[in-house]
Enzyme design. Structure first.
Site, PDB file in Angstrom:
ATOM      1  N   ASP A 166       1.051  -1.152   0.000  1.00 18.97           N
ATOM      2  CA  ASP A 166      -0.025  -0.293   0.129  1.00 18.97           C
ATOM      3  C   ASP A 166       1.001   1.539   0.050  1.00 18.97           C
ATOM      4  O   ASP A 166       2.009   1.217  -0.085  1.00 18.97           O
ATOM      5  CB  ASP A 166      -1.083  -0.203   0.948  1.00 18.97           C
ATOM      6  CG  ASP A 166      -2.336   0.459   1.062  1.00 18.97           C
ATOM      7  OD1 ASP A 166      -2.313   1.472   0.366  1.00 18.97           O
ATOM      8  OD2 ASP A 166      -3.040   0.901   1.779  1.00 18.97           O
ATOM      9  N   HIS A 310      -9.800  -2.485  -8.066  1.00 17.31           N
ATOM     10  CA  HIS A 310      -9.635  -1.400  -6.981  1.00 17.31           C
ATOM     11  C   HIS A 310      -8.961   0.219  -7.059  1.00 17.31           C
ATOM     12  O   HIS A 310      -9.775   1.245  -7.443  1.00 17.31           O
ATOM     13  CB  HIS A 310      -8.914  -1.553  -5.640  1.00 17.31           C
ATOM     14  CG  HIS A 310      -9.505  -0.970  -4.641  1.00 17.31           C
ATOM     15  ND1 HIS A 310     -10.464  -0.163  -3.988  1.00 17.31           N
ATOM     16  CD2 HIS A 310      -8.262   0.055  -3.651  1.00 17.31           C
ATOM     17  CE1 HIS A 310      -9.565   0.480  -2.834  1.00 17.31           C
ATOM     18  NE2 HIS A 310      -8.543   0.730  -3.148  1.00 17.31           N
TER      19      HIS A 310
HETATM   20 FE1  N7H Z   1      -7.351   1.803  -1.535  1.00 14.15          FE
HETATM   21  N1  N7H Z   1      -5.934  -3.181  -0.761  1.00 14.15           N
HETATM   22  O1  N7H Z   1      -5.414  -3.204   0.478  1.00 14.15           O
HETATM   23  O2  N7H Z   1      -6.579  -3.352  -2.007  1.00 14.15           O
HETATM   24  N2  N7H Z   1      -5.482   0.583  -1.905  1.00 14.15           N
HETATM   25  N3  N7H Z   1      -7.904   0.091   0.007  1.00 14.15           N
HETATM   26  N4  N7H Z   1      -9.476   2.901  -0.916  1.00 14.15           N
HETATM   27  N5  N7H Z   1      -7.051   2.895  -2.679  1.00 14.15           N
HETATM   28  C1  N7H Z   1      -4.912   1.062  -3.059  1.00 14.15           C
HETATM   29  O3  N7H Z   1      -1.504   3.106  -5.157  1.00 14.15           O
HETATM   30  C2  N7H Z   1      -7.299  -0.999  -0.292  1.00 14.15           C
HETATM   31  C3  N7H Z   1      -9.781   2.961   0.306  1.00 14.15           C
HETATM   32  C4  N7H Z   1      -7.470   4.571  -3.005  1.00 14.15           C
HETATM   33  O4  N7H Z   1      -3.729   6.179  -8.187  1.00 14.15           O
HETATM   34  C5  N7H Z   1      -4.088   0.109  -3.030  1.00 14.15           C
HETATM   35  O5  N7H Z   1      -1.244   2.999  -2.937  1.00 14.15           O
HETATM   36  C6  N7H Z   1      -8.204  -2.030   0.971  1.00 14.15           C
HETATM   37  C7  N7H Z   1     -10.709   3.849   0.547  1.00 14.15           C
HETATM   38  C8  N7H Z   1      -6.867   5.129  -4.177  1.00 14.15           C
HETATM   39  O6  N7H Z   1      -3.671   3.988  -8.399  1.00 14.15           O
HETATM   40  C9  N7H Z   1      -4.579  -1.419  -2.945  1.00 14.15           C
HETATM   41  C10 N7H Z   1      -8.848  -0.795   2.133  1.00 14.15           C
HETATM   42  C11 N7H Z   1     -10.291   4.727  -0.538  1.00 14.15           C
HETATM   43  C12 N7H Z   1      -5.823   4.690  -4.285  1.00 14.15           C
HETATM   44  C13 N7H Z   1      -5.556  -0.477  -1.645  1.00 14.15           C
HETATM   45  C14 N7H Z   1      -8.740   0.528   1.557  1.00 14.15           C
HETATM   46  C15 N7H Z   1      -9.006   4.271  -1.613  1.00 14.15           C
HETATM   47  C16 N7H Z   1      -5.607   3.298  -3.681  1.00 14.15           C
HETATM   48  C17 N7H Z   1      -2.634  -0.105  -4.015  1.00 14.15           C
HETATM   49  C18 N7H Z   1      -9.117  -0.574   3.049  1.00 14.15           C
HETATM   50  C19 N7H Z   1     -10.977   5.507  -0.946  1.00 14.15           C
HETATM   51  C20 N7H Z   1      -4.698   4.886  -5.386  1.00 14.15           C
HETATM   52  C21 N7H Z   1      -1.240   0.422  -3.981  1.00 14.15           C
HETATM   53  C22 N7H Z   1      -9.490  -2.081   3.958  1.00 14.15           C
HETATM   54  C23 N7H Z   1     -12.701   6.076  -0.971  1.00 14.15           C
HETATM   55  C24 N7H Z   1      -5.290   4.221  -7.035  1.00 14.15           C
HETATM   56  C25 N7H Z   1      -1.088   1.963  -3.550  1.00 14.15           C
HETATM   57  C26 N7H Z   1      -4.723   4.886  -7.722  1.00 14.15           C
HETATM   58  C27 N7H Z   1      -5.015   2.410  -3.531  1.00 14.15           C
HETATM   59  C28 N7H Z   1      -6.227  -1.449  -0.570  1.00 14.15           C
HETATM   60  C29 N7H Z   1      -9.171   1.350   0.920  1.00 14.15           C
HETATM   61  C30 N7H Z   1      -8.824   4.600  -2.556  1.00 14.15           C
HETATM   62  C31 N7H Z   1      -3.643  -2.645  -2.202  1.00 14.15           C
HETATM   63  C32 N7H Z   1      -7.534  -2.747   2.058  1.00 14.15           C
HETATM   64  C33 N7H Z   1     -12.052   3.661   1.438  1.00 14.15           C
HETATM   65  C34 N7H Z   1      -6.972   6.589  -4.396  1.00 14.15           C
END
Ligand code: N7H
Length: 449
Positions: A166, A310
């Site tokens: 992340d 996602h």
């Molecule tokens: Fe997410 N995950 O583990 O799968 N997220 N996210 N997220 N997320 C991202 O690029 C995760 C949540 C965004 O610019 C990665 O850093 C989990 C919420 C956005 O390419 C991974 C949870 C919201 C991005 C995860 C969670 C977002 C992003 C890739 C909750 C907004 C950047 C690693 C438990 C409402 C997208 C990275 C881009 C990336 C995970 C929540 C948004 C692995 C487990 C609630 C904007």
């Protein structure tokens, strides 16, 4: 320019320490609290400037933010120009798709006036700071709830509870540091209030005291890790020559849009590539277009990254016009909480202790940032529009009303218009609150007047 001496460090730099706590409190005696706020708390709030050089930052990092109820308790009557902050996150339960009964009572009760974020290398150092604060503030505040978070141990450091790396993709704020390939460039005011790009700038109170602050959307997002892993195994697509675990990992990568190492599937669709995942010059350098592939059509081709993945639902890159994507930017600063999965939990495919992500998103207008991404993008099956098929929900964080089942398309590249049904949520919102993380100057100024 960003006033980095006045901006709290978590907003634009991120605390990025192995241990962190979220200390939620209520204000009991505003007059006493205010005297300490200016004399004892303001000096220990860590600015962005202090966190820029990691080798020189303080041992213990501390930031503080207030809810609307907290500002009321302080007697700060100014309208901050953000309706969602004003209403509080619990008013958003329906819109966000949360199940109210899953909310922790501490958040649903609306008694949280503020949150103190403290991060350090060890829990001991954090405890010492908590002791200092509790003895200094005495009965002027009361603890409502504390959430202890930590980076995961050893090789999982920097990875969230499902195992994915992340903290890779963040927007680049114009003029602040250097831009990495693939970052969306945004005016600093998209995140920091009062600067160029703050679309609500005309609604801010006079005097400019909010300038340098940011709205913090906090969410306690529980993750059902053994259940998620079982779902991947049960629904892994058939691929010749690959083991069951490899096929499950493949499905996981389609759900997230990245492999566990962080390698983006848009660049490496068939296999994880840890060297790519670790390289910040290349691991974010993609936009879902493929001019190098003859006939590749971004409106129908999901052979590399599903429309529903996602990272594509929350930042659709070339699926939308660049200005639109930039206007929906958040800076993320979350950290995992809860214990590692035990052998017993793995063997029984059942979560027995709560764990998940202490999700933190900063933006200058909540309706443009966290709330928009959750409600208008992740929860909306028709988003991104203009494709040959409805993408469906964001399989990770998308929520149907009342926790209902969710359909997602594109996860199986052999049948890209076919649907996968997620009968339950693997991420459950336990609630949260909207806070304003003020500029440090306000702790000696507007907040204590
Ligand atoms: Fe997410 N995950 O583990 O799968 N997220 N996210 N997220 N997320 C991202 O690029 C995760 C949540 C965004 O610019 C990665 O850093 C989990 C919420 C956005 O390419 C991974 C949870 C919201 C991005 C995860 C969670 C977002 C992003 C890739 C909750 C907004 C950047 C690693 C438990 C409402 C997208 C990275 C881009 C990336 C995970 C929540 C948004 C692995 C487990 C609630 C904007």
């Amino acid at each position: 320019d960003i006033p980095i001496n006045d901006v709290q460090g978590d907003i634009v730099v991120g605390m990025l320490k192995p241990q962190q706590i979220f200390y939620f409190f209520t204000i009991q005696d505003a007059a006493t609290f205010k005297t300490h706020l200016s004399s004892d708390i303001a000096p220990i709030i860590t600015s962005a400037q202090q966190m820029l050089d990691r080798t020189k930052e303080p041992l213990v990092l501390l930031n503080m933010a207030f809810s609307q109820k907290g500002l009321q308790a302080l007697g700060v009557a100014d309208a901050l120009g953000d309706q969602d902050f004003f209403n509080g996150q619990f008013s958003d339960v329906q819109g966000l798709g949360d199940v109210p009964g899953e909310w922790k009572q501490e958040f649903a009760g609306g008694n949280v006036h503020g949150v103190i974020l403290i991060a350090s290398d060890t829990k001991d150092l954090i405890e010492q700071q908590v002791t200092f604060i509790e003895s200094t503030l005495g009965a002027s505040i009361a603890k409502v709830y504390e959430l202890d978070a930590a980076m995961r141990p050893n090789e999982n450091a920097g990875h969230e509870m499902f195992g994915f790396k992340d903290g890779i993709a963040q927007p680049f704020l114009t003029g602040f540091g250097s831009k990495l390939p693939g970052q969306t460039e945004v005016a600093p005011g998209a995140i920091v209030v009062g600067l160029d790009g703050d679309t609500s700038i005309n609604q801010r109170p006079s005097g400019g005291w909010m300038t340098g602050g940011s709205f913090l959307a906090f969410r306690q997002l529980e993750q059902h890790v053994p259940e998620f892993n079982k779902f991947l195994l049960d629904n892994a697509p058939a691929i010749e020559g690959k083991t069951l675990q490899e096929r499950a990992d493949f499905l996981g990568s389609r759900i997230v849009g990245r492999w566990k190492s962080g390698a983006p599937i848009d660049l490496s669709p068939d296999h994880d590539d840890p060297a790519l995942g670790a390289n910040n010059q290349t691991n974010n350098n993609f936009d879902f277009t493929h001019p190098e592939i003859a006939g590749f059509d971004i409106a129908s081709d999901q052979s590399r990254c599903p429309f529903s993945a996602h990272i594509r639902k929350t930042r659709p890159r070339a699926d939308l016009a660049p200005g639109v994507v930039a206007s929906r930017s958040i800076l993320r600063s979350g950290i995992p909480y809860g214990p590692e999965v035990t052998d017993d939990e793995s063997a029984s495919n059942t979560t027995k202790s709560e764990r998940g992500l202490a999700f933190v998103a900063y933006q200058s207008t909540i309706a443009n940032g966290f709330k928009f991404l959750q409600e208008a993008w992740a929860n909306k099956p028709s988003f991104v529009p203009g494709k040959n098929v409805n993408p469906g929900f964001d399989p990770l964080i998308g929520q149907a009303p009342n926790g209902g089942p969710r359909n997602v398309t594109g996860l199986d590249p052999a049948n890209p218009t076919g649907q996968t049904t997620f009968p339950t949520q693997f991420i459950v919102s336990r609630g949260g609150e909207y806070f304003f993380s003020p500029p440090i100057s306000a702790f000696k100024g507007r907040l204590v007047q």
